[in-house]
Design a protein around this motif. Structure first.
Motif: not given
Length: 101
Positions: A46-65
């Motif tokens: 999932l991480s690999k595919h999300v990275t591809t989608l994020e680089k394309a500008g299709y997915v936003e990844v938000v990290k938090g607690y």
């Protein structure tokens, strides 16, 4: 008029990425683990595919607690929603026989 296959999005077309985008389109902003379980893949996959989608500008990844535990949330960007809609329209056009002589 060109064949609708030319409107398929190569980024979304991968089965795993298509599944991820579909989950995010329906669910809005959700935790990484929710998407992982819904799509039935491992964390690294999932991480690999999300990275591809994020680089394309299709997915936003938000990290938090959440409390003291680190969490990652995913959501489609407006560009991701538009790309998914175009991709689905192209698939439907192909399935409906568009582009036949």
């Amino acid at each position: 008029m060109s064949h609708p296959r030319h409107d398929l999005d190569e980024i979304i077309h991968s089965p795993v990425r298509m599944s991820v985008v579909a989950v995010l389109s329906a669910a809005g902003e959700v935790e990484f683990a929710f998407v992982r379980d819904a799509v039935e893949v491992t964390d690294p996959t999932l991480s690999k595919h999300v990275t591809t989608l994020e680089k394309a500008g299709y997915v936003e990844v938000v990290k938090g607690y959440l409390g003291k535990r680190p969490r990652t949330w995913l959501k489609l960007t407006p560009e991701g929603h538009a790309a998914f809609a175009r991709h689905l329209a192209a698939l439907k056009a192909i399935a409906d026989g568009a582009g036949m002589p």
